[in-house]
Scaffold this active site. Structure first.
Site, PDB file in Angstrom:
ATOM      1  CG  ASP A  50      29.445 103.610  42.326  1.00  0.00           C
ATOM      2  OD1 ASP A  50      30.003 103.965  43.380  1.00  0.00           O
ATOM      3  OD2 ASP A  50      30.048 103.507  41.243  1.00  0.00           O
ATOM      4  CB  CYS A  69      30.467  97.988  46.447  1.00  0.00           C
ATOM      5  SG  CYS A  69      29.047  96.934  46.854  1.00  0.00           S
ATOM      6  CG  ASP A  70      30.538  99.905  41.817  1.00  0.00           C
ATOM      7  OD1 ASP A  70      30.080  98.867  42.317  1.00  0.00           O
ATOM      8  OD2 ASP A  70      29.966 100.510  40.907  1.00  0.00           O
ATOM      9  CE  LYS A  71      33.866 103.695  40.878  1.00  0.00           C
ATOM     10  NZ  LYS A  71      32.578 103.032  41.077  1.00  0.00           N
ATOM     11  CB  CYS A  98      24.066  95.296  41.718  1.00  0.00           C
ATOM     12  SG  CYS A  98      23.752  96.722  42.782  1.00  0.00           S
ATOM     13  CD  GLU A 141      29.222 104.146  37.925  1.00  0.00           C
ATOM     14  OE1 GLU A 141      30.114 103.288  38.025  1.00  0.00           O
ATOM     15  OE2 GLU A 141      28.080 104.018  38.395  1.00  0.00           O
ATOM     16  CB  SER A 160      26.562 102.231  35.852  1.00  0.00           C
ATOM     17  OG  SER A 160      26.231 101.001  36.444  1.00  0.00           O
TER      18      SER A 160
END
Length: 556
Positions: free
Chosen positions: A78, A119-121, A192, A441, A467
């Site tokens: 992202d 990570c995110d998705k 992160c 985001e 985010s």
């Protein structure tokens, strides 16, 4: 075993011949076939270390009498996708990931899965697939990145890169400092460092029972993470033999626990979208009111970046999710089982250390309520989400005049030129699941506002999302979205917006008669992107208050 469909009987002679061509030994054919869905890629720092986890998971599967098969699943970073066309693809990639895991597992009749993610998705997409398939599965998240260091200060990605850009523009830091921060903020592999979406979802995966205890916070590249991958590989073979499936583990009580932990952590607002979507695959109906109800009854007992000053490494060293669950034992259900074979109660009973500076006791919380609030009103009839843990007390109630933009790009251009002033409510619309498409985001606009010193003087609302790195009075997921004719589409510059986080209200102070007149004048906007996957996604995706899902037909 499900894999018997491709390896037993005369009619499966061709199938076996192809399997032998992969190098599998004949003696392995009687073992459970375990797929290792690996999202390794050189493109994402959170995933560059997954090659080591593949090897560890393979060895774990072998050690317990299974046969592993590694297959690839893509991912998007992202942070790299932010602020350009790429961010349109981030949330939609969640559906592709779920579909790809489903496709490979079904086509090859796999008996079980190890899901290597971070990570995110990618994490929610893999969880969606595991619950859709309902074959024994263990999730291994690759772990958070260590903090960066510069001149004696610890650094994290969002605050020390995105917000630093704005600080440079207003001459608060020098070009040399900006360049140094760029090189130091992200020192190596891992997700992160703060409680952004990736780490929030890693923690919630552990609470759902789909990862081994401690997996949510164990650091990227560490020996303990490799051991967890090995143990997960061994454990999934046991789950196959015992017939224990994801829907046996991720029950309604497990989801309620995940929501409670999310609130106690003050996690990313994106977790709401993802938990709704994951539960949908399990045939469990969650709604926004449940999130708000749990938030009102769950104190926030950690304060991690971006809203606080602690890092994920601090949470891990403080005892991780098991220690957090220990402090929450009176407000969660301790009966659900996990892929480890232990119940939450048994995991809690094994806790022998909690750092109560990082993980506070529930009678000494950072906030009496959880970190996410759901707002309703004439601007968000179906709800909107705010990460209340990132909002200062002075901004919990705010009234301001709208400055309206129909895209993130337009907003960024004007924010960068200094067009936003104290007391404004920045509105970014036509960025929802359909209107974006992809519900981008808004980290870049919010970071610019915070970096310019307006974080406690300006609010931002959008039918897009934020985010996990966002802080300040930022309200997203406004439903219905502008593309579907939601009230946010009716706003004009200068309209007065009233935000009351404690009262759970979000209203535009314009008479109903005037809003009805405006509604008659607006027409549906054409798609921003009318080709390829994103065009199809816009046609199929649901509203944010339903989790922005595509798959509504759940297999019994």
């Amino acid at each position: 075993m499900k894999s018997n469909n491709i390896k037993e009987g005369i009619d499966r002679t061709p199938h076996r011949s192809l399997l032998y061509a992969t190098g599998i030994a004949k003696s392995e054919m009687k073992k459970p076939f375990i797929g290792i869905a690996s999202s390794f890629t050189d493109l994402i720092p959170g995933h560059v270390g997954i090659r080591d986890l593949e090897r560890a998971a393979e060895n774990g599967v072998y050690s317990n009498g299974g046969h592993p098969f590694v297959f690839g699943i893509p991912g998007i970073c992202d942070g790299v996708a932010m602020g350009h066309l790429g961010m349109h693809y981030s949330l939609p990639s969640r559906e592709l990931i779920a579909d790809m895991v489903e496709t490979v597992a079904e086509a090859h009749c796999l008996d079980g899965l190890i899901l290597l993610t971070n990570c995110d998705k990618i994490t929610p997409g893999m969880l969606m697939a595991s619950l859709r398939l309902n074959i024994p599965s263990v999730v291994v998240t690759a772990g958070p990145m260590l903090s960066g260091h510069y001149h004696g200060n610890r650094l994290s990605f969002v605050r020390d890169t995105f917000e630093a850009v704005a600080k440079f523009r207003i001459n608060e830091i020098t070009e040399k400092e900006l360049n140094d921060l760029e090189m130091c903020a992200c020192p190596g592999q891992g997700s992160c460092q703060g409680l952004y979406t990736a780490n929030t979802m890693a923690c919630l995966t552990e609470v759902l029972g789909m990862s081994l205890p401690g997996a949510g916070t164990a650091l990227a590249g560490s020996a303990i993470k490799k051991r967890m991958a090995f143990e997960s590989g061994a454990r999934v073979v046991d789950l196959v033999r015992d017939g224990i499936r994801p829907r046996d583990i991720a029950t309604l009580d497990s989801f309620k626990n995940a929501i409670a932990v999310d609130m106690a952590l003050g996690g990313s607002s994106n977790s709401v979208l993802h938990l709704l979507a994951i539960a949908n695959e399990a045939g469990i109906k969650l709604d926004l009111k449940l999130f708000d109800e749990i938030s009102k009854n769950t104190p926030q007992i950690t304060s991690l970046r971006p809203a606080g000053e602690y890092f994920l490494e601090d949470l891990d060293f403080a005892g991780g999710i098991p220690s957090l669950l220990y402090e929450l034992k009176t407000v969660i259900n301790v009966n659900p089982v996990t892929v480890s074979g232990k119940s939450i109660s048994e995991i809690i009973s094994g806790v022998d250390y909690v750092n109560n500076e990082v993980i506070r006791k529930i009678d000494n919380p950072y906030r009496k309520e959880g970190g996410i609030a759901v707002l309703y009103g004439n601007l968000a009839p179906n709800g909107a989400i705010i990460k209340s843990s990132g909002v200062s007390p002075s901004m919990m109630k705010f009234t301001g005049n709208t400055v309206v933009f129909d895209s993130e790009e337009s907003a960024m251009e004007n924010i960068s030129k200094g067009a936003i002033k104290e007391g404004d409510v920045v509105v970014i619309r036509y960025e929802g699941p359909k209107g974006g498409p992809g519900m981008r985001e808004m980290l870049a606009p919010t970071s610019q506002i915070v970096g310019m010193g307006l974080g406690e003087k300006v609010a931002l609302i959008t039918d897009g999302r934020f985010s996990g790195g966002t802080r300040g009075p930022c309200i997203g997921h406004i439903s219905p979205e502008a593309q579907e004719g939601g009230p946010i589409a009716l706003l004009n510059n200068g309209d007065k917006i009233e935000i009351d986080v404690a009262g759970r209200k979000l209203n535009v102070l314009v008479p109903d008669e005037e809003l009805n007149k405006r509604k008659l004048k607006i027409s549906k906007k054409p798609k921003k992107i009318d080709y390829g996957y994103l065009s199809r996604y816009a046609d199929m995706v649901s509203s944010a208050d339903e989790g922005a899902i595509i798959n509504r037909n759940i297999r019994k």
